[in-house]
Enzyme design. Structure first.
Site, PDB file in Angstrom:
ATOM      1  N   PRO A  40      10.492  20.200 -49.775  1.00  0.00           N
ATOM      2  CA  PRO A  40      11.546  20.745 -50.423  1.00  0.00           C
ATOM      3  C   PRO A  40      11.625  22.346 -50.730  1.00  0.00           C
ATOM      4  O   PRO A  40      10.564  22.696 -51.465  1.00  0.00           O
ATOM      5  CB  PRO A  40      12.036  20.009 -51.714  1.00  0.00           C
ATOM      6  CG  PRO A  40      11.205  18.545 -51.123  1.00  0.00           C
ATOM      7  CD  PRO A  40      10.087  19.211 -50.625  1.00  0.00           C
ATOM      8  N   GLU A  41      12.520  23.071 -50.480  1.00  0.00           N
ATOM      9  CA  GLU A  41      12.422  24.496 -50.526  1.00  0.00           C
ATOM     10  C   GLU A  41      13.667  24.768 -51.801  1.00  0.00           C
ATOM     11  O   GLU A  41      13.740  23.875 -52.328  1.00  0.00           O
ATOM     12  CB  GLU A  41      12.771  25.305 -49.444  1.00  0.00           C
ATOM     13  CG  GLU A  41      11.773  24.887 -48.403  1.00  0.00           C
ATOM     14  CD  GLU A  41      12.008  25.475 -46.963  1.00  0.00           C
ATOM     15  OE1 GLU A  41      12.618  26.714 -46.977  1.00  0.00           O
ATOM     16  OE2 GLU A  41      11.630  25.071 -45.971  1.00  0.00           O
ATOM     17  N   LYS A  48       9.465  26.437 -56.594  1.00  0.00           N
ATOM     18  CA  LYS A  48       9.897  25.120 -55.943  1.00  0.00           C
ATOM     19  C   LYS A  48       9.216  23.903 -57.020  1.00  0.00           C
ATOM     20  O   LYS A  48       9.071  22.698 -56.955  1.00  0.00           O
ATOM     21  CB  LYS A  48       8.926  24.645 -54.794  1.00  0.00           C
ATOM     22  CG  LYS A  48       9.402  25.516 -53.594  1.00  0.00           C
ATOM     23  CD  LYS A  48       8.509  25.432 -52.329  1.00  0.00           C
ATOM     24  CE  LYS A  48       8.678  26.735 -51.409  1.00  0.00           C
ATOM     25  NZ  LYS A  48       7.845  26.329 -50.168  1.00  0.00           N
ATOM     26  N   ARG A  92       1.799  27.582 -38.935  1.00  0.00           N
ATOM     27  CA  ARG A  92       3.008  27.310 -38.996  1.00  0.00           C
ATOM     28  C   ARG A  92       4.039  27.548 -37.965  1.00  0.00           C
ATOM     29  O   ARG A  92       4.119  28.351 -37.117  1.00  0.00           O
ATOM     30  CB  ARG A  92       3.596  27.920 -40.273  1.00  0.00           C
ATOM     31  CG  ARG A  92       2.848  27.962 -41.722  1.00  0.00           C
ATOM     32  CD  ARG A  92       2.709  26.545 -42.155  1.00  0.00           C
ATOM     33  NE  ARG A  92       4.089  25.917 -42.663  1.00  0.00           N
ATOM     34  CZ  ARG A  92       4.424  26.019 -43.921  1.00  0.00           C
ATOM     35  NH1 ARG A  92       3.897  26.636 -44.657  1.00  0.00           N
ATOM     36  NH2 ARG A  92       5.595  25.698 -44.396  1.00  0.00           N
ATOM     37  N   ARG A 151       3.635   9.650 -49.573  1.00  0.00           N
ATOM     38  CA  ARG A 151       2.322  10.002 -49.448  1.00  0.00           C
ATOM     39  C   ARG A 151       1.569  10.176 -50.616  1.00  0.00           C
ATOM     40  O   ARG A 151       0.368  10.712 -50.698  1.00  0.00           O
ATOM     41  CB  ARG A 151       2.127  11.151 -48.306  1.00  0.00           C
ATOM     42  CG  ARG A 151       2.769  10.712 -47.188  1.00  0.00           C
ATOM     43  CD  ARG A 151       2.642  11.953 -46.041  1.00  0.00           C
ATOM     44  NE  ARG A 151       1.156  12.129 -45.713  1.00  0.00           N
ATOM     45  CZ  ARG A 151       1.022  13.318 -44.959  1.00  0.00           C
ATOM     46  NH1 ARG A 151       1.899  14.006 -44.456  1.00  0.00           N
ATOM     47  NH2 ARG A 151      -0.432  13.511 -44.653  1.00  0.00           N
TER      48      ARG A 151
END
Length: 302
Positions: free
Chosen positions: A2-3, A59, A289, A130
């Site tokens: 999540p950003e 975040k 990335r 996770r």
């Protein structure tokens, strides 16, 4: 992960729903969430205390409680906070109620629950496939001085253009990497960096030290526009993210670059048919990335 738009969506929901509520108890099947303290110690800090505020730094979600302690929650890759009610059957928590969204498989990995004195939303739960999320609690001053927060750069939606421009004077590297650097500005990750660079028409491999003021202005404008739109549309659910009601965010419906490789870019419709064939979103790796971009629209500045 999540950003800024996803985390801000969660924070605004919690501001409406949990502020003023008392924490009655805590349950978890993964006490490793509580970095540095046991579950019993964590409970001692928070049980019987009221939630007096919820805010965001980067975040990180910051839940302030009535003994001047902060609970810091970082949802990490697969975690998201949910508001509702669950019952335990055979060591598994199942949602109670008619909400179809809560039965989404992504919402089914309940690892942590805060029990609240609320009739409508008696539980604040963390679903985390996770188990990568982090939860830290301690005196407000101590939490605010943790490296997790202290080493962060300015907030992407709070920094002025003048201060934003100043950040570039001593920065070097590829613009995609720089936008992901949380000591530069905070809250931008892989999704929104692609969207911001696409909107600003800047190639992800462009060198920061070669950007002119016009490029920086375009970046600043795109950053604000994209992040604000992301919040308005309650985030992106390209993978695990769900909001506090278990629903997907809507920004994925209007996304233009991220994970759009092989598709025509949105500007192709405004050029000649022959030229439109060059407006195809590509994907490359930048420092391990992914970066998605249109090689025709987005100028490489080196």
């Amino acid at each position: 992960m999540p950003e800024l738009p996803e985390v801000e969506t969660v924070v605004r929901d919690l501001q409406k729903r949990v502020v003023g509520r008392e924490i009655l108890d805590v349950w978890t099947d993964w006490p490793k969430y509580f970095k540095g303290i046991s579950l019993a110690q964590f409970k001692k800090h928070i049980v019987g205390k009221k939630i007096v505020g919820v805010s965001r730094r980067g975040k990180n979600i910051l839940i302030e409680i009535s003994n001047r302690h902060l609970i810091l929650v970082h949802q990490k890759m697969t975690g998201h906070l949910l508001l509702g009610k669950w019952e335990k059957r055979h060591e598994t928590w199942f949602p109670i109620g008619k909400s179809k969204e809560m039965r989404d498989p992504k919402n089914g990995f309940i690892r942590l629950i805060f029990f609240l004195n609320s009739k409508k939303f008696p539980m604040l739960a963390l679903s985390d496939l996770r188990r990568f999320a982090k939860v830290v609690c301690g005196p407000k001053e101590k939490i605010l001085n943790l490296p997790d927060l202290k080493n962060l750069g300015p907030e992407a939606l709070e920094i002025s253009y003048k201060d934003f421009r100043e950040l570039f004077k001593t920065k070097k590297g590829k613009i995609k990497q720089v936008l992901l650097d949380q000591s530069f500005v905070v809250g931008i990750g892989n999704i929104y960096s692609d969207e911001i660079l696409y909107a600003a028409k800047i190639h992800p491999l462009s060198r920061v030290e070669r950007l002119k003021e016009a490029h920086i202005k375009a970046l600043y404008s795109a950053m604000r526009k994209i992040l604000e739109k992301g919040i308005k549309m309650r985030g992106t659910s390209s993978d695990d993210f769900r909001d506090t009601y278990g629903k997907k965010g809507n920004y994925g419906n209007v996304i233009l670059a991220y994970q759009q490789q092989g598709k025509k870019c949105g500007r192709a419709a405004f050029v000649k048919t022959s030229a439109s064939q060059r407006h195809i979103i590509q994907r490359i790796k930048v420092a391990q990335r992914s970066a998605h971009f249109c090689p025709t629209c987005q100028r490489l500045i080196v």
